[in-house]
Motif scaffolding. Structure first.
Motif, short mmCIF file in Angstrom:
data_model
loop_
_atom_site.label_atom_id
_atom_site.label_comp_id
_atom_site.label_asym_id
_atom_site.label_seq_id
_atom_site.Cartn_x
_atom_site.Cartn_y
_atom_site.Cartn_z
N THR A 77 0.83 -1.20 0.00
CA THR A 77 0.00 0.00 0.00
C THR A 77 0.87 1.25 0.00
N ALA A 78 0.64 2.12 -0.98
CA ALA A 78 1.44 3.33 -1.14
C ALA A 78 0.91 4.13 -2.32
N VAL A 79 1.43 5.34 -2.46
CA VAL A 79 1.25 6.08 -3.71
C VAL A 79 2.40 5.67 -4.62
N TYR A 80 2.06 5.29 -5.82
CA TYR A 80 3.06 4.84 -6.80
C TYR A 80 3.26 5.94 -7.84
N TYR A 81 4.53 6.24 -8.08
CA TYR A 81 4.92 7.26 -9.04
C TYR A 81 5.80 6.64 -10.12
N CYS A 82 5.64 7.10 -11.35
CA CYS A 82 6.64 6.77 -12.35
C CYS A 82 7.49 8.01 -12.61
N ALA A 83 8.73 7.75 -12.99
CA ALA A 83 9.67 8.83 -13.22
C ALA A 83 10.61 8.45 -14.35
N ALA A 84 11.16 9.46 -15.02
CA ALA A 84 12.02 9.25 -16.18
C ALA A 84 13.35 9.96 -15.98
N SER A 85 14.42 9.30 -16.38
CA SER A 85 15.76 9.86 -16.26
C SER A 85 16.55 9.66 -17.54
N ASN A 86 17.19 10.73 -18.02
CA ASN A 86 18.10 10.59 -19.15
C ASN A 86 19.54 10.64 -18.69
N GLY A 93 16.51 3.15 -7.75
CA GLY A 93 16.81 4.16 -6.73
C GLY A 93 17.21 5.46 -7.41
N TYR A 94 18.18 6.15 -6.85
CA TYR A 94 18.74 7.36 -7.46
C TYR A 94 17.65 8.37 -7.81
N GLY A 95 16.72 8.58 -6.91
CA GLY A 95 15.58 9.44 -7.23
C GLY A 95 15.99 10.83 -7.67
N ASN A 96 17.08 11.33 -7.15
CA ASN A 96 17.51 12.69 -7.50
C ASN A 96 17.96 12.81 -8.95
N HIS A 97 18.18 11.68 -9.62
CA HIS A 97 18.62 11.72 -11.01
C HIS A 97 17.45 11.61 -11.99
N TYR A 98 16.25 11.59 -11.47
CA TYR A 98 15.08 11.47 -12.35
C TYR A 98 14.53 12.86 -12.65
N ASN A 99 14.39 13.13 -13.97
CA ASN A 99 14.03 14.47 -14.41
C ASN A 99 12.53 14.73 -14.33
N TYR A 100 11.76 13.74 -14.72
CA TYR A 100 10.32 13.93 -14.85
C TYR A 100 9.58 12.95 -13.95
N TRP A 101 8.50 13.44 -13.36
CA TRP A 101 7.71 12.64 -12.42
C TRP A 101 6.23 12.77 -12.76
N GLY A 102 5.49 11.69 -12.54
CA GLY A 102 4.06 11.74 -12.63
C GLY A 102 3.46 12.21 -11.33
N GLN A 103 2.14 12.28 -11.32
CA GLN A 103 1.43 12.82 -10.15
C GLN A 103 1.15 11.74 -9.11
N GLY A 104 1.30 10.50 -9.48
CA GLY A 104 1.09 9.39 -8.55
C GLY A 104 -0.29 8.77 -8.65
N THR A 105 -0.36 7.51 -8.28
CA THR A 105 -1.63 6.80 -8.22
C THR A 105 -1.65 5.95 -6.95
N GLN A 106 -2.75 5.97 -6.25
CA GLN A 106 -2.85 5.29 -4.96
C GLN A 106 -3.14 3.81 -5.15
N VAL A 107 -2.38 3.00 -4.47
CA VAL A 107 -2.62 1.56 -4.41
C VAL A 107 -2.88 1.20 -2.95
N THR A 108 -4.01 0.58 -2.69
CA THR A 108 -4.36 0.18 -1.34
C THR A 108 -4.68 -1.31 -1.35
N VAL A 109 -3.97 -2.06 -0.52
CA VAL A 109 -4.16 -3.50 -0.43
C VAL A 109 -4.73 -3.81 0.94
N SER A 110 -5.92 -4.36 0.97
CA SER A 110 -6.57 -4.69 2.24
C SER A 110 -6.25 -6.12 2.64
N SER A 111 -6.20 -6.33 3.95
CA SER A 111 -5.86 -7.67 4.45
C SER A 111 -7.10 -8.52 4.68
#
Length: 126
Positions: A91-100, A108-126
């Protein structure tokens, strides 16, 4: 305009599946390393899976290996994250990101990613 748009999140029971999509506009995904990150409340952002720019190889965090699959459809300029056997800890907000800037080692290396999406929520119930 450069843009990444995620979709496909939602609420699912543990053991279920979801497929996230990351659609790019304004640039060609094939020229970039693409990574899925996630962030749960109160936790640090985590790199989940990436496709490298150099050779298209795929990489996964240990926590999702064998359950998640990243893929790219160049014709649609879209990257997917197929998530199977979901657990409540996914369970988390999932983001995609692009790096050249990154080559083979793209996880990893999040600081090297140039472009980011707004995120989409994923919730997993037990």
């Amino acid at each position: 305009e450069v843009q990444l748009v995620e979709s496909g999140g939602g609420l699912v029971q543990a053991g279920g599946s979801l497929r996230l999509s990351c659609a790019a506009s304004g640039f060609t995904l094939d020229d970039y390393a693409i990574q899925w990150f996630r962030q749960a409340p109160g936790k640090e952002r985590e790199g989940v899976s990436c496709i490298s720019r150099s050779d298209g190889s795929t990489h996964y965090a240990e926590s999702v290996k064998g359950r998640f699959t990243i893929s790219r459809d160049n014709a649609k300029n879209t990257v997917y994250l197929q998530m199977n056997t979901l657990k409540p800890e996914d369970t988390a907000v999932y983001y995609c990101a692009a790096s050249n800037a990154l080559g083979y080692y793209c996880l990893g290396y999040g600081n090297h990613y140039n472009y980011w999406g707004q995120g989409t929520q994923v919730t997993v119930s037990s």
